[in-house]
Design a protein around this motif. Structure first.
Motif, PDB file in Angstrom:
ATOM      1  N   ALA A  74       5.137   1.777  -3.045  1.00 31.39           N
ATOM      2  CA  ALA A  74       6.495   1.965  -3.577  1.00 31.39           C
ATOM      3  C   ALA A  74       6.486   2.969  -4.729  1.00 31.39           C
ATOM      4  CB  ALA A  74       7.060   0.620  -4.037  1.00 31.39           C
ATOM      5  N   LYS A  75       5.470   2.910  -5.572  1.00 30.39           N
ATOM      6  CA  LYS A  75       5.359   3.887  -6.654  1.00 30.39           C
ATOM      7  C   LYS A  75       5.098   5.281  -6.096  1.00 30.39           C
ATOM      8  CE  LYS A  75       3.210   0.544  -9.854  1.00 30.39           C
ATOM      9  NZ  LYS A  75       1.991   0.285 -10.650  1.00 30.39           N
ATOM     10  N   LEU A  76       4.207   5.355  -5.112  1.00 28.96           N
ATOM     11  CA  LEU A  76       3.815   6.649  -4.557  1.00 28.96           C
ATOM     12  C   LEU A  76       4.969   7.344  -3.847  1.00 28.96           C
ATOM     13  CD1 LEU A  76       1.375   8.597  -3.801  1.00 28.96           C
ATOM     14  CD2 LEU A  76       1.319   7.348  -1.634  1.00 28.96           C
ATOM     15  N   ARG A  77       5.666   6.626  -2.979  1.00 26.16           N
ATOM     16  CA  ARG A  77       6.659   7.269  -2.109  1.00 26.16           C
ATOM     17  C   ARG A  77       8.067   7.274  -2.713  1.00 26.16           C
ATOM     18  NH1 ARG A  77       6.608   9.108   3.068  1.00 26.16           N
ATOM     19  NH2 ARG A  77       8.575   9.095   4.230  1.00 26.16           N
ATOM     20  N   TRP A  78       8.432   6.204  -3.408  1.00 19.83           N
ATOM     21  CA  TRP A  78       9.825   6.078  -3.836  1.00 19.83           C
ATOM     22  C   TRP A  78      10.029   6.247  -5.341  1.00 19.83           C
ATOM     23  CZ3 TRP A  78       8.563   1.553  -0.413  1.00 19.83           C
ATOM     24  CH2 TRP A  78       8.737   1.913   0.933  1.00 19.83           C
TER      25      TRP A  78
END
Length: 837
Positions: free
Chosen positions: A132-136
């Motif tokens: 979630a941190k990486l993509r969003w």
């Protein structure tokens, strides 16, 4: 529509057995995909997982060789421990709210040892918040010990309640129900000795107090607060109905109080009412691929337009240099030329084996101008007619071919960036009067396509001088050789005329290989010709970790509206995988004109302020604020200071056995540096980020001039002259408070150059009245209340506290184009009273 994600996982662990089990503990993608599907409310899952294994793993089965997949572009990395995180999984995300991160970092110990998984959660579940941190572009919703912005505990409002306990404070987290647990001092055992937490002067628990969550919880959110809780109930992200916007955590500060789920819904993955799926997700397809040496097809434009401004000479000289000195041994190269007629194959794919094979290839490019590769290097001015790249993009994608493009001159085809972007590669721009080695930097950037295991054999350029065009009979300079390089070091001297150089260059060593070298060369004094020096070297030995500079920008290469979106310049400086802090990093932006304008230079900082998110993480940042025209800009970065620290050095010796120790090192705003002396010395490095297009500029946008007046403070209290000011404006007064001034949204920043302050005579001695017109690049809304604040900075980068906050409203009855908003109020008292040096 549903979200289907392809993940590249790069395994960098050392293979010691006869076989390697690549998929286990939930990182086979199956368990992680199921958790992701549940957390996103049946909307997202992993469709395809590609595992890229090292080139040196000869005893491991794989499906096929790598094509465009590289370590540097992977989304999940299994690599050596990163200090100070040690074995804790983490996502590297230097961007702002909603911006994607760089990659997820996992260690072999975390994936294989139960004790680390008991601390940080099973890999299948912990992958979800990391992803979630990486993509969003969302952030943690818990606090950290000793963190001034995101503390471990916070005050409860009158209407809040921490369970049934009679407390005025609570641990920092976000959940739809109380997270049960207990508090005790760090490194103590509950019920033994003085383990109970005590309050400090601020009536909050002291910094050695920790909150330990129970393994079983009634809450089902949030995964960004306590992802390592083993309870099966904690499986979701906080949304607007469960979000606690008053908790001082990173998600609230960076995303201005928005919940994790609300930020996610703004991403393209979830827009257009992405519906929940009834059926469970299919298991991900797992493909194991192996790193290989790349193949390059160098496609050179020999059309008539390349005659102008000696573009063909620049092209031939740079290709020759790349073939002779840069492209690694064992790579394959093909040379192709095109003009108005059919393309001509100068050489088929040829393996680089020795210097003779390099010379043979280089000789093929010296031609008169007339009317399964995995990497295509396309160099063109794009002024003559040729096929639309869109007509063959599908063929390139089907063949897994990466197309790196170099645009020569400002008239080059605007579609070149799109071709690079769609095939997953970078694009570069070269001015006709190249002042900053743009063409050579583009060729050197091809090294990122190499397997990481090839680093020992790469012939890396670590120094390059400017071009000398002078009547002086002697020119020279110095370069630094650090302890990581020096094997097979070669000094190169280039000139556009052999007779311009008299004799051979002289080199003076520092009484050993390491240190500062000096070079000199005798010239004939003809100013119409030039000389340029550069030095290449291999790593000192096979166990040496390289020092690298990796620059990039927040702007997509296909185009950015700089009038509406802040452009951030980044550069990561690392020793191996560990960050280097305390370096002086300079970013250079080349203007997209005919090359005669001087490049803009920015000082990139790793101080956790404004453009920079985390202090001491080795990622240096700055806002780009000068846009001359709407066209292409080139960006490169270099380290110019020769002494720096490796972040978190003592962590390597401590090897803590308790996760609460890690929390001290996982500070959200600052990573520790514990070495009293520089650990990396006498080094210089540089790297190229390629180019990006600007479609609209601040200069062309109708901004608003705001007139500020204050009394100048001193460099030391009321004495001397300050070195800089920081300005911010927001519709939310809280954004300008002491707690939020540093990490406030970049949208509140009013960027100003030091040169602007000097030109306006703002940096004057204490006690004098100052008036300064500052530009906001946004159109202000009628009848909206705005707040403005500033603070002063001295020559040691000490900052005053935030001034008193001034508010104003733009009245609709005034013509917008003639408005000159006057915010006339002295800020003297607050600045002088709150200075803390």
């Amino acid at each position: 529509m549903r979200v289907v994600v392809t993940v590249w996982v790069v395994v960098m662990a050392v293979c010691t057995g006869s076989k390697v089990k690549l998929v286990n503990n939930g990182y086979d993608g199956i368990e992680g995909s199921e958790h992701l599907f549940r957390a996103t409310r049946r909307r997202a899952f992993f469709r395809h997982v590609k595992l890229l294994i090292p080139q040196s793993w000869n005893n491991t089965d794989y499906d096929h060789p790598a094509t465009v997949q590289t370590y540097q572009e992977s989304e999940i990395r299994v690599d050596l421990q990163h200090h100070p995180y040690y074995n804790q999984p983490y996502t590297k995300q230097p961007g702002k709210c909603g911006s994607p991160g760089l990659h997820i970092h996992l260690t072999p110990d975390y994936l294989t040892e139960e004790k680390y998984q008991s601390w940080w959660g099973k890999p299948g579940k912990s992958l979800v918040p990391l992803w979630a941190k990486l993509r969003w572009g969302v952030f943690d919703e818990l606090g950290y010990p000793n963190d001034p912005i995101y503390p471990s505990f916070y005050y409860l409002a009158n209407e809040e309640k921490f369970g049934d306990k009679n407390l005025s404070y609570a641990p920092s987290y976000c959940a739809n129900a109380e997270i049960t647990g207990f508090m005790r001092k760090k490194n103590t055992i509950k019920g033994v000795g003085k383990w109970e937490c005590v309050k400090g002067k601020d009536n909050l628990p002291e910094q050695d107090c920790r909150f330990f969550a129970d393994k079983v919880q009634a809450a089902n959110s949030s995964l960004l607060s306590y992802p390592f809780i083993s309870s099966d109930s904690v499986v979701e992200f906080c949304d607007e109905t469960t979000h606690l916007r008053n908790v001082p955590n990173k998600q609230n500060v960076m995303c201005r109080g928005q919940s994790v789920w609300k930020v996610m819904l703004q991403h393209d993955d979830f827009k257009n009412a992405n519906p929940a799926r009834d059926a469970p997700p299919e298991d991900p397809v797992i493909t194991v691929i192996k790193g290989v040496y790349p193949s390059y097809a160098v496609v050179m434009d020999y059309s008539n337009s390349m005659r102008s401004k000696n573009r063909i000479g620049t092209l031939q000289r740079s290709v020759r240099r790349w073939l002779l000195y840069t492209v690694p041994t064992n790579s394959f190269v093909s040379l192709i030329r095109f003009s108005s007629g059919p393309a001509i194959l100068l050489t088929p794919l040829t393996k680089i084996t020795d210097m003779q094979s390099r010379r043979n290839l280089a000789s093929k490019i010296d031609k008169n101008i007339s009317g399964g590769n995995k990497n295509i290097f396309l160099i063109t001015d794009g002024e003559d007619d040729y096929d639309d790249p869109e007509s063959f993009i599908d063929d390139l994608l089907q063949a897994n071919i990466c197309v790196m493009t170099v645009a020569l001159g400002k008239e080059a085809d605007s579609r070149l960036e799109s071709l690079s972007d769609k095939t997953g590669c970078k694009s570069y721009v070269v001015n006709d009067n190249d002042q900053t080695r743009m063409m050579n930097s583009a060729f050197e950037a091809t090294l990122v396509r190499m397997p990481v295991s090839a680093a020992y054999s790469l012939n890396t350029k670590f120094y390059e001088s400017s071009k000398y065009k002078t009547t002086n009979l002697t020119v020279g300079n110095s370069f630094k050789v650090d302890k990581t390089i020096g094997r097979n070091m070669v000094f190169h001297l280039e000139t556009d005329k052999i007779d311009h150089v008299i004799g051979t260059p002289s080199l003076i060593d520092p009484q050993g290989n390491v240190g500062e070298w000096r070079w000199e060369v005798q010239l004939d004094g003809d100013k119409s010709h030039w000389v340029q020096a550069f030095v290449t070297s291999h790593l000192r030995d096979s166990s040496t970790q390289p020092i690298t500079v990796t620059p990039w920008t927040s702007a997509p290469i296909t185009g950015v509206n700089a009038a509406a979106t802040n452009v951030i310049l980044f550069a990561e400086v690392t020793h191996g995988s560990n960050p280097i802090v305390g370096a002086q990093v300079r970013g250079t932006i080349d203007h997209p004109d005919d090359g005669h304008a001087a490049p803009n230079v920015y000082i990139l900082k790793d101080d956790g302020k404004f453009a920079d998110s985390v202090k001491n993480d080795g990622i240096y940042s700055a806002y780009m604020t000068n846009f001359s025209v709407t066209s292409r800009y080139g960006y490169r970065a270099e380290v110019v200071k020769n002494e720096a620290f490796q972040s978190g050095n003592t962590m390597e010796q401590q090897h803590p056995l308790n996760p609460e120790d890690y929390l001290d090192w996982s500070c959200a705003t600052c990573m520790p540096t514990s070495s009293p002396n520089p650990t990396v010395t006498n080094f210089t490095r540089e790297g190229s980020a390629g180019s990006f297009k600007v479609e609209s500029t601040i200069r062309n946008n109708k901004g608003t001039s705001i007139k500020l007046t204050w009394t100048a403070p001193g460099d030391d209290m009321d004495q001397g002259t300050v070195s800089n000011y920081q300005f911010q404006m927001s519709t939310n007064r809280e954004d300008l408070s002491e707690a939020h001034f540093d990490p406030a949204s970049p949208e509140t920043l009013l960027p100003v150059f030091i040169q602007d302050l000097e030109d306006a005579n703002v940096l004057i001695e204490s006690g004098n009245n100052v008036t300064f017109n500052i530009m906001s690049n946004k159109q202000l809304e009628f009848e909206q209340v705005y707040f403005v604040g500033l603070r002063a900075v001295d020559d040691s980068d000490n900052e005053s506290e935030v001034s008193n906050i001034v508010q104003f409203t733009f009245e609709q009855k005034l013509p917008f184009s003639q408005s000159n908003l006057k915010v006339i109020q002295h800020l003297r008292d607050a600045i002088q009273r709150n200075q803390h040096k």
